[in-house]
Design an enzyme around this catalytic site. Structure first.
Site, PDB file in Angstrom:
ATOM      1  N   PHE A   1       0.826  -1.209   0.000  1.00  0.00           N
ATOM      2  CA  PHE A   1       0.000   0.000   0.000  1.00  0.00           C
ATOM      3  C   PHE A   1       0.863   1.264   0.000  1.00  0.00           C
ATOM      4  O   PHE A   1       1.805   1.379   0.788  1.00  0.00           O
ATOM      5  CB  PHE A   1      -0.938  -0.014   1.206  1.00  0.00           C
ATOM      6  CG  PHE A   1      -2.052   0.974   1.108  1.00  0.00           C
ATOM      7  CD1 PHE A   1      -3.091   0.776   0.209  1.00  0.00           C
ATOM      8  CD2 PHE A   1      -2.063   2.112   1.896  1.00  0.00           C
ATOM      9  CE1 PHE A   1      -4.122   1.697   0.109  1.00  0.00           C
ATOM     10  CE2 PHE A   1      -3.092   3.034   1.798  1.00  0.00           C
ATOM     11  CZ  PHE A   1      -4.124   2.826   0.906  1.00  0.00           C
TER      12      PHE A   1
ATOM     13  N   ASP B   1       1.141  -3.924   9.318  1.00  0.00           N
ATOM     14  CA  ASP B   1      -0.029  -3.099   9.031  1.00  0.00           C
ATOM     15  C   ASP B   1      -1.227  -4.034   8.885  1.00  0.00           C
ATOM     16  O   ASP B   1      -1.283  -4.862   7.967  1.00  0.00           O
ATOM     17  CB  ASP B   1       0.198  -2.288   7.744  1.00  0.00           C
ATOM     18  CG  ASP B   1      -0.944  -1.305   7.476  1.00  0.00           C
ATOM     19  OD1 ASP B   1      -2.076  -1.567   7.923  1.00  0.00           O
ATOM     20  OD2 ASP B   1      -0.692  -0.283   6.798  1.00  0.00           O
TER      21      ASP B   1
ATOM     22  N   TYR C   1     -11.649   2.387   9.818  1.00  0.00           N
ATOM     23  CA  TYR C   1     -12.871   2.614   9.029  1.00  0.00           C
ATOM     24  C   TYR C   1     -13.152   1.520   7.996  1.00  0.00           C
ATOM     25  O   TYR C   1     -14.102   1.635   7.236  1.00  0.00           O
ATOM     26  CB  TYR C   1     -12.828   3.986   8.336  1.00  0.00           C
ATOM     27  CG  TYR C   1     -11.580   4.270   7.528  1.00  0.00           C
ATOM     28  CD1 TYR C   1     -11.412   3.733   6.266  1.00  0.00           C
ATOM     29  CD2 TYR C   1     -10.582   5.091   8.039  1.00  0.00           C
ATOM     30  CE1 TYR C   1     -10.278   3.999   5.535  1.00  0.00           C
ATOM     31  CE2 TYR C   1      -9.432   5.360   7.319  1.00  0.00           C
ATOM     32  CZ  TYR C   1      -9.288   4.816   6.067  1.00  0.00           C
ATOM     33  OH  TYR C   1      -8.151   5.071   5.339  1.00  0.00           O
ATOM     34  N   LYS C   2     -12.353   0.469   7.985  1.00  0.00           N
ATOM     35  CA  LYS C   2     -12.589  -0.623   7.032  1.00  0.00           C
ATOM     36  C   LYS C   2     -13.464  -1.679   7.709  1.00  0.00           C
ATOM     37  O   LYS C   2     -14.640  -1.429   7.942  1.00  0.00           O
ATOM     38  CB  LYS C   2     -11.256  -1.160   6.534  1.00  0.00           C
ATOM     39  CG  LYS C   2     -10.551  -0.121   5.656  1.00  0.00           C
ATOM     40  CD  LYS C   2      -9.140  -0.471   5.286  1.00  0.00           C
ATOM     41  CE  LYS C   2      -8.574   0.614   4.364  1.00  0.00           C
ATOM     42  NZ  LYS C   2      -7.117   0.645   4.355  1.00  0.00           N
TER      43      LYS C   2
ATOM     44  N   ARG D   1     -11.979  -5.608  -7.081  1.00  0.00           N
ATOM     45  CA  ARG D   1     -11.830  -6.086  -5.708  1.00  0.00           C
ATOM     46  C   ARG D   1     -13.179  -6.040  -4.998  1.00  0.00           C
ATOM     47  O   ARG D   1     -13.889  -5.040  -5.064  1.00  0.00           O
ATOM     48  CB  ARG D   1     -10.827  -5.179  -5.002  1.00  0.00           C
ATOM     49  CG  ARG D   1     -10.400  -5.656  -3.653  1.00  0.00           C
ATOM     50  CD  ARG D   1      -9.430  -4.685  -3.019  1.00  0.00           C
ATOM     51  NE  ARG D   1     -10.138  -3.540  -2.461  1.00  0.00           N
ATOM     52  CZ  ARG D   1      -9.575  -2.637  -1.664  1.00  0.00           C
ATOM     53  NH1 ARG D   1      -8.299  -2.711  -1.365  1.00  0.00           N
ATOM     54  NH2 ARG D   1     -10.275  -1.633  -1.181  1.00  0.00           N
TER      55      ARG D   1
END
Ligand SMILES: *Cc1c(COP(=O)(O)O)cnc(C)c1O
Length: 396
Positions: free
Chosen positions: A126, A195, A220-221, A367
């Protein structure tokens, strides 16, 4: 697997012990939401918690509320998150964005290995992780080495200060063997920063068991903390006395309200706080985390695997143009399924227009997040059906 007919799907949904949790979320009509790995939906409990925060706490308690739960929020929510990621109480704190927490974790880890020259990470991971690591490496005069996943063990060596990895690859959903890589790093004397942005709330993480040193993750995921929710930081208890917060501030002080001139870090995880906790965001994160905890990680992960098998099976039959890039073995993936197609961007745009929401990730990845809290088997089947039609339409 045998692919189910409509009646079987209804039976699966009827027998789904997590089905009742869907009612805890505000989900719009006419949408199949397969993007909870990017932004979890709004829990109804968050609406009431924020209303109570405004009306009662901020609205009437004013500054007194700091002693009535606000000051304790980062550690309290950290402890709740700890139960989802295999950490002990007192090892996790919530606050700051994941990006800022990455900086804190990586700088603290690097400072514990001052005689080493390299930060090792995975190529193609990421971007924010890469940017933070490059910035820090430049500042400290370290080298940032990024190699493909398969080359990580061989790239570890006596030069390695820190191994920084996203446990789950955000595009493909491939998951590292955290225990094996942490052990390999430790064997070379290096520390690990994991992470967990695509791990926390997605499957049971075993930080302690793996011997992980530092970790961060996103609120927030899968944790449903709301847009821009605070992230979380894990520092293994054994490092807390020696590890230093690179952004030391008054809230990480041993006695913030003594207003000392001299900085004296708080004992324990609280030293990783910097400024005043963001109570509005933390309140929403707390209810989001509670939704996950209420279902329990083992049940969520068990259903996630069934959702994956259903999606993968139907897509293999109905959308042979799409190449699945997510590993089939449950231990080798997170809670998502991803496909390659040269026209992925157009396919996803058309799919979203038809109410099936997933993500496009350049250059060619479709995705879909699998979120067992609020996704039914029938929805997955319907989504693949729309996907099949959409692929035909876009590629005609
Ligand atoms: C989503 C995500 C982040 C988010 O970082 P922010 O600071 O919240 O923008 C960081 N790392 C990874 C791997 C992510 O997937």
């Amino acid at each position: 697997m045998d692919l189910p007919d409509a009646e079987t799907l209804r039976a699966w949904d009827r027998d789904d012990t997590l089905a009742a949790h869907r009612a805890a979320f505000a989900l719009p009509e006419g949408v199949i939401y397969l993007d909870g790995n990017s932004l979890g939906p709004l829990p109804h409990a968050t609406t009431s918690a924020l209303q109570a925060l405004l009306a009662q706490q901020w609205g009437t308690r004013l500054i007194r509320a700091w002693d009535e739960g606000w000051m304790a929020a980062p550690a309290r929510i950290g402890d709740a998150i700890a139960t989802l990621i295999g950490a002990q109480p007192g090892e996790v704190v919530a606050g700051d964005s994941t990006t800022v927490l990455l900086y804190k974790a990586l700088a603290a880890a690097a400072a514990l290995r001052p005689d080493r020259a390299e930060i090792l990470t995975e190529a193609g991971s990421f971007p924010t992780d890469r940017h933070v690591a490059q910035g820090l490496a430049d500042r400290l005069g370290l080298r940032l080495l990024a190699v493909p996943a398969a080359e990580l063990p061989a790239a570890l060596g006596p030069r390695t200060a820190v191994l920084l990895l996203c446990e789950v690859q955000y595009r493909t959903g491939a998951r590292h063997d955290m225990a094996a890589l942490t052990a390999a790093a430790r064997a070379q004397g290096a520390l690990t920063v994991w992470d967990l942005s695509h791990s926390a709330g997605a499957f049971p993480v075993a930080l302690h068991q793996a011997g992980a040193d530092f970790a961060v993750g996103c609120g927030y995921k899968f944790l449903n903390g709301g847009p821009g929710a605070p992230g979380f930081l894990f520092v293994a208890a054994r490092h807390q006395a020696a590890a230093q917060n690179p952004i030391q501030g008054w809230i990480g002080h041993a006695a913030p309200f003594a207003f000392d001139d001299a900085y004296q870090p708080a004992p324990g995880i609280a030293r990783f706080l910097s400024g005043t906790p963001a109570i509005l965001g933390l309140t929403a994160l707390e209810t989001g985390v509670a939704c996950v905890a209420a279902a329990g990680m083992p049940s969520l992960w068990a259903k996630s695997q069934n959702l994956f098998n259903l999606f993968a099976g139907l897509a293999a039959r109905d959308c042979p143009e799409l190449i699945c890039v997510t590993p089939a073995s449950p231990a080798a993936r997170g809670s998502q399924i991803a496909f390659r197609h040269p026209q992925a961007r157009d396919i996803m745009a058309a799919l979203v227009a038809r109410g099936v929401i997933g993500d496009f990730r350049p250059p060619d990845v479709l995705r879909f997040g699998l979120t067992p809290l609020y996704t039914s088997f029938s929805e997955v089947a319907q989504a693949v059906d729309v996907l099949r039609e959409t692929v035909r339409l876009v590629c005609a």
